[in-house]
Structures are given as structure tokens and as C-alpha cells.
Design an enzyme around this catalytic site. Structure first.
Site, PDB file in Angstrom:
ATOM      1  N   GLU A 121     -87.727  78.986 -54.747  1.00  0.00           N
ATOM      2  CA  GLU A 121     -86.337  79.182 -54.369  1.00  0.00           C
ATOM      3  C   GLU A 121     -85.733  80.356 -55.130  1.00  0.00           C
ATOM      4  O   GLU A 121     -86.145  80.672 -56.252  1.00  0.00           O
ATOM      5  CB  GLU A 121     -85.522  77.911 -54.664  1.00  0.00           C
ATOM      6  CG  GLU A 121     -85.952  76.726 -53.835  1.00  0.00           C
ATOM      7  CD  GLU A 121     -85.141  75.463 -54.117  1.00  0.00           C
ATOM      8  OE1 GLU A 121     -85.188  74.538 -53.292  1.00  0.00           O
ATOM      9  OE2 GLU A 121     -84.470  75.402 -55.160  1.00  0.00           O
ATOM     10  N   CYS A 141     -93.110  74.703 -62.592  1.00  0.00           N
ATOM     11  CA  CYS A 141     -93.044  75.093 -64.000  1.00  0.00           C
ATOM     12  C   CYS A 141     -93.879  74.118 -64.813  1.00  0.00           C
ATOM     13  O   CYS A 141     -93.911  72.919 -64.522  1.00  0.00           O
ATOM     14  CB  CYS A 141     -91.590  75.082 -64.488  1.00  0.00           C
ATOM     15  SG  CYS A 141     -91.373  75.671 -66.191  1.00  0.00           S
ATOM     16  N   CYS A 145     -89.628  70.358 -69.368  1.00  0.00           N
ATOM     17  CA  CYS A 145     -88.347  69.938 -69.935  1.00  0.00           C
ATOM     18  C   CYS A 145     -87.822  68.751 -69.121  1.00  0.00           C
ATOM     19  O   CYS A 145     -87.682  68.860 -67.893  1.00  0.00           O
ATOM     20  CB  CYS A 145     -87.358  71.084 -69.921  1.00  0.00           C
ATOM     21  SG  CYS A 145     -87.889  72.509 -70.911  1.00  0.00           S
ATOM     22  N   GLY A 211     -89.828  78.323 -62.871  1.00  0.00           N
ATOM     23  CA  GLY A 211     -90.911  78.848 -63.687  1.00  0.00           C
ATOM     24  C   GLY A 211     -90.476  79.439 -65.017  1.00  0.00           C
ATOM     25  O   GLY A 211     -89.316  79.789 -65.226  1.00  0.00           O
ATOM     26  N   HIS A 270     -81.042  74.684 -76.346  1.00  0.00           N
ATOM     27  CA  HIS A 270     -80.650  73.312 -76.013  1.00  0.00           C
ATOM     28  C   HIS A 270     -80.584  72.335 -77.187  1.00  0.00           C
ATOM     29  O   HIS A 270     -80.086  71.223 -77.010  1.00  0.00           O
ATOM     30  CB  HIS A 270     -81.545  72.730 -74.918  1.00  0.00           C
ATOM     31  CG  HIS A 270     -81.647  73.600 -73.698  1.00  0.00           C
ATOM     32  ND1 HIS A 270     -80.527  74.106 -73.054  1.00  0.00           N
ATOM     33  CD2 HIS A 270     -82.728  74.078 -73.018  1.00  0.00           C
ATOM     34  CE1 HIS A 270     -80.929  74.843 -72.021  1.00  0.00           C
ATOM     35  NE2 HIS A 270     -82.246  74.847 -71.982  1.00  0.00           N
ATOM     36  N   ASN A 347     -76.352  70.246 -65.193  1.00  0.00           N
ATOM     37  CA  ASN A 347     -76.258  70.036 -63.756  1.00  0.00           C
ATOM     38  C   ASN A 347     -77.043  68.792 -63.366  1.00  0.00           C
ATOM     39  O   ASN A 347     -78.167  68.583 -63.834  1.00  0.00           O
ATOM     40  CB  ASN A 347     -76.799  71.256 -63.013  1.00  0.00           C
ATOM     41  CG  ASN A 347     -75.924  72.469 -63.230  1.00  0.00           C
ATOM     42  OD1 ASN A 347     -74.731  72.437 -62.954  1.00  0.00           O
ATOM     43  ND2 ASN A 347     -76.497  73.554 -63.750  1.00  0.00           N
TER      44      ASN A 347
END
Length: 397
Positions: A121, A141, A145, A211, A270, A347
Site C-alpha cells: 500500500e 514487515c 512491533c 516494511g 516509542h 492509530n
């Protein structure tokens, strides 16, 4: 009659907390002129029995005119040679299988089918003065995570340089004919120093789609060179409008710093402490927070480009004021003026146990960083309702 589409290859999903650093071996995409330098294109044309300058003509059509590469378009090439040159050097690489639009047409997510049936995408985000395209560098990927839909789906394969470039070229083609925005769309840029323009072209590219681009290093850097090479060798974009995102592959960050291409580095951190980052970003089990921030600082020293720290704010997980304070200390310990923090409200993804921080927690986190003198901007999130925002890309049709 059109051939039946190939079945989508199945991704290889790493075990919980584990990494998949090497992409599965699958059939290679067909050779394409965007994989080559201009000199290599001219040599390839010569090997086909044509005059070398035909390679430059094809490059003008592809990179400068953004043409629909059909024999009818190539009027400056001999009619007897057009199909053979296109088949050999400009085979179709990606085809759109689904488009989702939101923000009154300002955000468009496209699902692409690759030559082998794999899906990726990209997201085009238009603003009044710029246009940013978020592109994929891998199908899936392997970084695993747990809060990211792409990471949880696993890794299918690496993309080629040309497959990456084609995502940008198709966005650029769209921008040439796109109607003006119906209304001004607000939001901070994803990359630094977005050029001021009346749209009509792509100004910014962010490697923040599917990725880990630095795990596909050769193809990703090749794509950056095609994007920044002057037309007609490439698209002629400014390197300052390109952002390379990474979860923190330290050797690759150091290698990128020596490439001589001043793209912005965006580090998906993060968490400022190893205990939590080991869980949220499994690459941290190889290169700890301190090593990763040291590499980011070295990148700034080598390129002069301020580094972006991406930080997804997750309710009651990593949004504590003390973690913001720790992050500020760690950044300032490596100097001032070299970094900018972009907190991002998490999100939502299907089935996730985590959600975005409250506004109160978000504001407290941001204020704690600013009190330590760290430039901080909450990042605008686009495309949530079409699963096109950060961490939501899952390539479903």
C-alpha cells in the site's frame, strides 16, 4: 482475455518478539529501467540492438513526462522497436486493485498488486502547499512491533528499486491532473522543510509505509537515488523532501550517513527505556536505546540533517510524564539542536489491546519534553478512517 491474477504469496510471520531480518527468497521482479542508472539503461538498449540514445528517450518518457508507457505514446522511437523496448525495459510492475479516499479527496490510499500477486500500500496526502506520498519498501514487515498491523502480518518479500519508485511516479502522475483541493487541509508535514508549492507535483516522500526500508537497504537507497537524480535520469526531487524511517538498524543508519544523500532520518523509538522498548520494538533486543540514539546523533553529525524521533503514544503504556522526562534527558545528553520529537496518537488496528493516549496525557507528555528544551510537535494523522495512517497498513482487498 486477461490472465488470471496470481494468488497472493503468504507472508512469513516471525514468532512473538522475534525478528525476521532476511526477507524470504521469492521470484525476482522483472528488470526495469528504474532499477538502472542512465548509463546502464543505454547499455541495456545497446544490447537489444538499438542505438544507446534510445535509453535516454525512454528515461524522458518515464521520469520527465511521466508518460503512460504504451507503444502509441513513444512517438519519437521507431514503431518497430517500441514494443520490444517496453517489454525489455519497462514491464508493468504494479497495478492498482483498490483505492480508498477520505479528507474530501486529499488523502488517497492505494492497494497495489505486484507481479507475483503480493500486495502493498501507499498513501498520497495532499495539502494546500505540498503533496506527500507514504511508500512501502517491503511487502509486509519482519520487525514484529506488536502495535503495528503491518508488523503483525509478517514479511512476504523485499520490493525492488523500481517497485518502490513506481509508487512515487504514479503519485506524481496523479498530481499532474488532480483538481484543486476543495478546502484547505491543515496538518504538520511528515518530513522536514517541505517545499512551498502550489501542488501539481509530489514534494515529499516518506518511507513510512509497509516494511523496514533499511532491512531492504540496497533497493531503498537505489530508489532514493532514482528519486533525486536529475531528470531524465530520475525524478529530480530534493533529498531534503525525503524521509527515511527506521526502527533502529544501527549498522544501516551508519551506512546511510555515508551515502552523501541528505535525507531526513526518522527513528521510530516509542520508548526511552530498554525494558519497555524490548517489548514494543523487538529490534531493541539487538541494539539498545543508547546505541540507537548514538547512531542517530552520528547521522546528524555526518549529514547536518535534524533527526526526527517518532513516538506512538499508547495509553498507560509509554505515555507517562517520567518517560517523557527520561527521553528529554537522553536526547539532551547527546547535545542540543540535533533532534525533533514527533509524538503520534496511536492509530487503532483490528484486535489490538492498546489504544491512543488521552489528550491530557498527550499534553503532559509534550509539555515535559518542551520543558527540557526539546522541540516537539504532535504529528497530524491522516487516513484513519481508511486504515491509511501510521501502523494501519495491512494491504487487504
Amino acid at each position: 482475455m486477461s490472465p488470471e491474477p496470481l494468488p497472493e504469496p503468504k507472508p512469513t510471520a516471525p514468532a512473538p518478539g522475534k525478528l525476521l531480518m532476511v526477507a524470504p527468497r521469492r521470484g525476482k521482479p522483472p528488470r526495469h529501467l528504474a532499477d538502472m542508472t542512465l548509463a546502464e539503461r543505454m547499455e541495456a538498449v545497446k544490447e537489444l540492438g538499438e542505438k544507446p540514445f534510445r535509453g535516454r528517450q525512454l528515461s524522458v518518457h518515464y521520469f520527465e513526462r511521466l508518460a503512460d508507457l504504451t507503444p502509441e505514446e513513444l512517438t519519437d522511437l521507431p514503431s518497430a522497436s517500441r514494443r520490444r523496448l517496453l517489454d525489455a525495459l519497462a514491464p508493468p510492475l504494479i497495478s492498482s486493485v483498490r483505492e480508498l479516499v477520505c479528507d474530501d479527496g486529499a488523502t488517497i490510499k492505494t492497494v497495489w498488486r505486484l507481479f507475483d500477486g503480493a500486495l502493498v500500500e501507499s498513501v498520497l496526502m495532499r495539502y494546500p502547499d505540498r503533496a506527500t506520498v507514504c511508500i512501502s519498501s517491503q511487502a509486509g514487515c519482519g520487525m514484529n512491533c506488536p502495535f503495528c498491523a503491518t508488523g503483525q502480518a509478517g514479511l512476504t518479500r523485499n520490493l525492488s528499486t523500481a517497485e518502490i519508485v513506481e509508487q512515487v511516479r504514479t503519485a506524481a502522475r496523479h498530481m499532474r491532473t488532480a483538481a484543486p483541493l476543495k478546502k484547505a487541509t491543515q496538518g504538520a508535514p511528515l518530513g522536514e522543510e517541505a517545499e512551498s508549492t502550489g501542488a501539481g507535483r509530489v514534494t515529499n516522500v516518506v518511507f513510512m509505509g509497509m516494511g523496514e526500508a533499511l532491512a531492504n537497504y540496497k533497493a531503498a537507497v537505489g530508489a532514493i537515488r532514482r528519486l533525486t537524480d536529475p531528470a531524465p535520469e530520475g525524478l529530480g526531487m530534493s533529498a531534503r523532501g525525503i524521509t527515511m524511517s527506521t526502527v533502529g538498524l544501527v549498522p544501516a543508519i551508519d551506512k546511510l550517513a555515508q551515502e552523501g544523500i541528505p535525507v531526513t532520518l526518522a527513528l521510530s523509538l516509542h520508548a526511552p527505556d530498554d525494558e519497555l522498548r524490548d517489548e514494543l520494538v523487538p529490534i531493541n533486543t539487538r541494539w539498545k536505546v543508547g546505541e540507537t540514539l548514538d547512531a542517530a546523533r552520528r547521522y546528524f553529525d555526518a549529514t547536518g540533517r535534524r533527526v526526527s524521533i517518532e513516538y506512538a503514544l499508547i495509553k498507560d503504556i509509554n505515555d507517562h510524564e517520567w518517560r517523557a522526562d527520561l527521553l528529554g534527558k537522553e536526547l539532551n545528553r547527546r547535545g542540543r539542536g540535533w533532534v525533533h520529537v514527533n509524538p503520534i496518537p496511536l492509530n487503532p488496528t483490528p484486535g489490538s489491546k492498546w489504544t491512543a493516549s488521552t489528550h491530557r496525557a498527550q499534553n503532559a507528555f509534550v509539555n515535559a519534553l518542551r520543558e527540557r528544551g526539546v522541540p516537539t510537535t504532535v504529528r497530524d494523522t491522516r487516513g484513519q478512517e481508511i486504515d491509511g495512517a501510521c501502523g494501519q497498513l495491512a494491504a487487504t482487498v
